[in-house]
Write a protein that holds these residues in place. Structure first.
Motif: not given
Length: 224
Positions: A117, A121, A125, A143, A146-147, A150, A183
């Protein structure tokens, strides 16, 4: 069913073929070539390398199953002795799945995959050249959500980010050589691009083509 993995590349292969089931002409990338082995058993030649007569079928599970049901292969090979054993569509599915996971593994060995993760991430980012986000189908919603958010936000102006939820975590563990993989991000590169292509082949086989009509089914057969 490992015969498809070996053989000599076919020279001057045409860019299109006619599906033996539907009679539609498609690019060879949208078809699966089948050959009859020395023992008469029909096998999938996914890499289109095996010698001999080939029968081409649209690369979807439904079409392969229907071709088996309608005895397309016996007519295509002009040999009543050829045989299809078991569930051919399920066998092709397993081959495509293995090819996709092997491609993900090769991308990891090429340094074109990050997993975990925090690393994924950071890649999203931090502006790393992410071309795909792989998330285990049995991963938690927090999780993965959220990813995914993004990734969508970062690539909104570029038409979005390819998000893959095709594999379970145990399959990703084996492909990426670590435990509890939920992930992973594919980074731009030849191996990662190939992994996305093989995943697309698998997903298309399972889901079919997004078309209004596939045309009528015909008993006619076209082969090599």
């Amino acid at each position: 069913m490992r015969g498809w993995e070996t053989g000599v590349p076919r020279q001057n292969e045409p860019l299109e073929r006619c599906c033996a089931l539907t009679r539609e002409v498609r690019p060879v990338s949208q078809l699966i070539r089948f050959v009859a082995g020395p023992d008469g058993r029909v096998v999938a030649d996914l890499r289109r390398r095996l010698p001999g007569r080939g029968v081409w079928v649209t690369a979807t599970r439904d079409c392969v199953a229907e071709a088996q049901k309608r005895k397309v292969f016996a007519r295509g090979f002009k040999d009543a002795a050829v045989r299809v054993e078991g569930d051919l569509a399920a066998e092709v599915d397993a081959l495509l799945e293995r090819a996709a996971l092997n491609a993900v593994s090769l991308a990891r060995k090429a340094g074109e995959v990050v997993s975990g993760f925090a690393k994924v991430e950071a890649a999203l980012r931090g502006g790393d050249p992410v071309i795909g986000l792989i998330q285990a189908s049995d991963g938690g919603d927090d999780g993965t959500g959220k990813l995914a958010a993004i990734a969508r936000a970062r690539f909104a102006d570029a038409g979005g980010c390819r998000i893959v939820r095709t594999f379970e975590s145990t399959q990703l563990d084996l492909a990426l050589g670590r435990s509890n993989v939920i992930h992973a991000a594919l980074l731009a590169g030849r191996a990662a691009k190939n992994a996305l292509d093989r995943i697309a082949d698998l997903e298309r086989f399972r889901a079919g083509f997004n078309e209004a009509s596939h045309g009528g089914v015909s008993d006619a057969v076209i082969q090599d």
